[in-house]
Design a protein around this motif. Sequence first.
Motif, mmCIF file in Angstrom:
data_model
loop_
_atom_site.group_PDB
_atom_site.id
_atom_site.type_symbol
_atom_site.label_atom_id
_atom_site.label_comp_id
_atom_site.label_asym_id
_atom_site.label_seq_id
_atom_site.Cartn_x
_atom_site.Cartn_y
_atom_site.Cartn_z
ATOM 1 N N SER A 89 0.867 -1.172 0.000
ATOM 2 C CA SER A 89 0.000 0.000 0.000
ATOM 3 C C SER A 89 0.906 1.225 0.000
ATOM 4 C CB SER A 89 -0.892 -0.001 1.247
ATOM 5 O OG SER A 89 -1.500 1.255 1.406
ATOM 6 N N ALA A 90 0.849 2.001 -1.062
ATOM 7 C CA ALA A 90 1.726 3.170 -1.169
ATOM 8 C C ALA A 90 1.472 4.148 -0.038
ATOM 9 C CB ALA A 90 1.529 3.849 -2.521
ATOM 10 N N HIS A 91 0.219 4.289 0.357
ATOM 11 C CA HIS A 91 -0.114 5.236 1.424
ATOM 12 C C HIS A 91 0.509 4.795 2.753
ATOM 13 C CE1 HIS A 91 -2.356 8.278 3.542
ATOM 14 N NE2 HIS A 91 -2.749 7.354 4.398
ATOM 15 N N HIS A 92 0.342 3.512 3.112
ATOM 16 C CA HIS A 92 0.909 3.013 4.365
ATOM 17 C C HIS A 92 2.436 3.003 4.322
ATOM 18 C CE1 HIS A 92 -2.982 2.113 5.930
ATOM 19 N NE2 HIS A 92 -3.239 1.195 5.016
ATOM 20 N N LEU A 93 2.979 2.687 3.166
ATOM 21 C CA LEU A 93 4.432 2.695 3.016
ATOM 22 C C LEU A 93 4.988 4.113 3.193
ATOM 23 C CD1 LEU A 93 6.943 1.029 2.430
ATOM 24 C CD2 LEU A 93 6.537 1.386 -0.002
ATOM 25 N N HIS A 94 4.298 5.101 2.624
ATOM 26 C CA HIS A 94 4.733 6.492 2.786
ATOM 27 C C HIS A 94 4.659 6.916 4.255
ATOM 28 C CE1 HIS A 94 5.432 10.711 2.221
ATOM 29 N NE2 HIS A 94 4.284 10.966 2.824
ATOM 30 N N HIS A 95 3.599 6.524 4.947
ATOM 31 C CA HIS A 95 3.505 6.858 6.367
ATOM 32 C C HIS A 95 4.630 6.200 7.161
ATOM 33 C CE1 HIS A 95 0.081 9.392 7.208
ATOM 34 N NE2 HIS A 95 -0.536 8.805 6.205
ATOM 35 N N LEU A 96 4.985 5.001 6.792
ATOM 36 C CA LEU A 96 6.095 4.309 7.460
ATOM 37 C C LEU A 96 7.407 5.062 7.244
ATOM 38 C CD1 LEU A 96 7.074 1.896 9.099
ATOM 39 C CD2 LEU A 96 7.302 0.629 6.958
ATOM 40 N N VAL A 97 7.657 5.486 6.018
ATOM 41 C CA VAL A 97 8.880 6.255 5.731
ATOM 42 C C VAL A 97 8.845 7.596 6.461
ATOM 43 C CG1 VAL A 97 10.216 7.411 3.920
ATOM 44 C CG2 VAL A 97 9.301 5.126 3.525
ATOM 45 N N GLY A 98 7.695 8.279 6.441
ATOM 46 C CA GLY A 98 7.577 9.583 7.107
ATOM 47 C C GLY A 98 7.771 9.494 8.609
ATOM 48 N N MET A 102 10.831 10.962 10.993
ATOM 49 C CA MET A 102 10.638 11.760 12.215
ATOM 50 C C MET A 102 11.388 11.127 13.394
ATOM 51 S SD MET A 102 8.861 14.436 11.438
ATOM 52 C CE MET A 102 8.014 15.044 12.867
ATOM 53 N N VAL A 103 11.352 9.792 13.484
ATOM 54 C CA VAL A 103 12.108 9.101 14.539
ATOM 55 C C VAL A 103 13.596 9.389 14.369
ATOM 56 C CG1 VAL A 103 12.832 6.816 15.364
ATOM 57 C CG2 VAL A 103 10.421 7.281 14.935
ATOM 58 N N TYR A 104 14.078 9.303 13.140
ATOM 59 C CA TYR A 104 15.487 9.559 12.848
ATOM 60 C C TYR A 104 15.896 10.973 13.265
ATOM 61 C CZ TYR A 104 19.524 10.713 9.877
ATOM 62 O OH TYR A 104 20.723 11.158 9.402
ATOM 63 N N MET A 105 15.081 11.968 12.889
ATOM 64 C CA MET A 105 15.427 13.353 13.229
ATOM 65 C C MET A 105 15.365 13.593 14.736
ATOM 66 S SD MET A 105 13.886 15.670 10.140
ATOM 67 C CE MET A 105 12.259 14.957 10.094
ATOM 68 N N ALA A 106 14.335 13.058 15.395
ATOM 69 C CA ALA A 106 14.218 13.242 16.842
ATOM 70 C C ALA A 106 15.355 12.536 17.573
ATOM 71 C CB ALA A 106 12.862 12.744 17.330
ATOM 72 N N ALA A 107 15.716 11.346 17.125
ATOM 73 C CA ALA A 107 16.821 10.620 17.753
ATOM 74 C C ALA A 107 18.144 11.356 17.547
ATOM 75 C CB ALA A 107 16.912 9.201 17.199
ATOM 76 N N ALA A 108 18.324 11.945 16.367
ATOM 77 C CA ALA A 108 19.539 12.720 16.112
ATOM 78 C C ALA A 108 19.601 13.932 17.038
ATOM 79 C CB ALA A 108 19.593 13.159 14.656
ATOM 80 N N GLY A 131 30.271 15.361 4.956
ATOM 81 C CA GLY A 131 29.165 15.502 4.010
ATOM 82 C C GLY A 131 27.849 15.077 4.617
ATOM 83 N N VAL A 132 26.868 14.838 3.761
ATOM 84 C CA VAL A 132 25.532 14.449 4.204
ATOM 85 C C VAL A 132 25.533 12.976 4.593
ATOM 86 C CG1 VAL A 132 23.126 14.245 3.465
ATOM 87 C CG2 VAL A 132 24.497 16.164 2.673
ATOM 88 N N PRO A 133 25.025 12.655 5.792
ATOM 89 C CA PRO A 133 24.936 11.242 6.176
ATOM 90 C C PRO A 133 24.080 10.466 5.165
ATOM 91 C CG PRO A 133 24.568 12.646 8.081
ATOM 92 C CD PRO A 133 24.610 13.545 6.874
ATOM 93 N N LEU A 134 24.383 9.208 4.983
ATOM 94 C CA LEU A 134 23.733 8.376 3.978
ATOM 95 C C LEU A 134 22.215 8.319 4.173
ATOM 96 C CD1 LEU A 134 24.121 6.523 1.549
ATOM 97 C CD2 LEU A 134 24.420 4.635 3.150
ATOM 98 N N LEU A 135 21.750 8.108 5.400
ATOM 99 C CA LEU A 135 20.311 8.020 5.638
ATOM 100 C C LEU A 135 19.622 9.352 5.362
ATOM 101 C CD1 LEU A 135 17.874 6.405 6.454
ATOM 102 C CD2 LEU A 135 18.431 6.846 8.855
#
Length: 192
Positions: A89-98, A102-108, A131-135
Motif C-alpha cells: 500500500s503506497a499510502h501506508h508505506l509512505h507513512h512508514l517512511v515519514g 521523524m524518529v530519525y530526526m528526533a533521535a539525532a 558531508g551528508v549522512p547516507l540516511l
Amino acid sequence: MHGPASPGWLLVALCAATGGYCLLRMRSKVEEQRKAAGGEALMGFGMAAMAVPPAVFTPPAWAWPAYTAVFGAAALRALWALWAARATSAHHLHHLVGTGAMVYMAAAMAASPSFSSAHAHGHDPAHDGSGVPLLTGALLLYFAGYVLLCGVRLLPVAGVGGAALAWGDRPEVARACRLAMGIGMLAMLLTM
C-alpha cells in the motif's frame, strides 16, 4: 529543524495548518479520508512542534526522546497497517517512511544536545567534513521525489467533474496537504 527564525516560523505555520486541516478530514463521511487523516494530523502537528525556532523555545531534554517514542509508535502502527493490507500500500508505506524520518530526526536531536547551540554559531556537528549522512541523503531523495509526484497529481485533469464535496472530503486539498508536508519534511531534513 533549527535554522533561521523566519523560515522556521513559516514551516511551523505550514505544518500546523496542514495538521488542522487533517483534523477536519477526520470528521469526513468518507471512511478512507478518516483513516488517513489521523496519522497525517499527527505528522503535521509533530513537524510544527519540532520546527519551532530555538531562539523562541528550546525544548527540554526529555522532549526529543518523547518525540522519538511518539513517532516510533506511529511507525509501528504504519508497519502494522502495511502488514494488514496484505499488499504493498503506497499510502501506508509512505507513512512508514515519514514516521521513520521523524524518529530519525528526533533521535539525532536527542543524541546531540548541543545541536541547537552549535547551529546558532554556524557549526553543525553532524557535518564535520564528512558531508551528508547516507540516511539523510536517502530520505532527501525520497521526499524530493514524493514532492514532485504530489505536484504532478495536483495538475487538473480535463473533463473531470462531479458533485460538490465537503471540505473534509476534497481529494485535491488532501493532496495539497500531503505536498505541503513533503516540502516541510524536505526543509527539516536539509537542516540535519
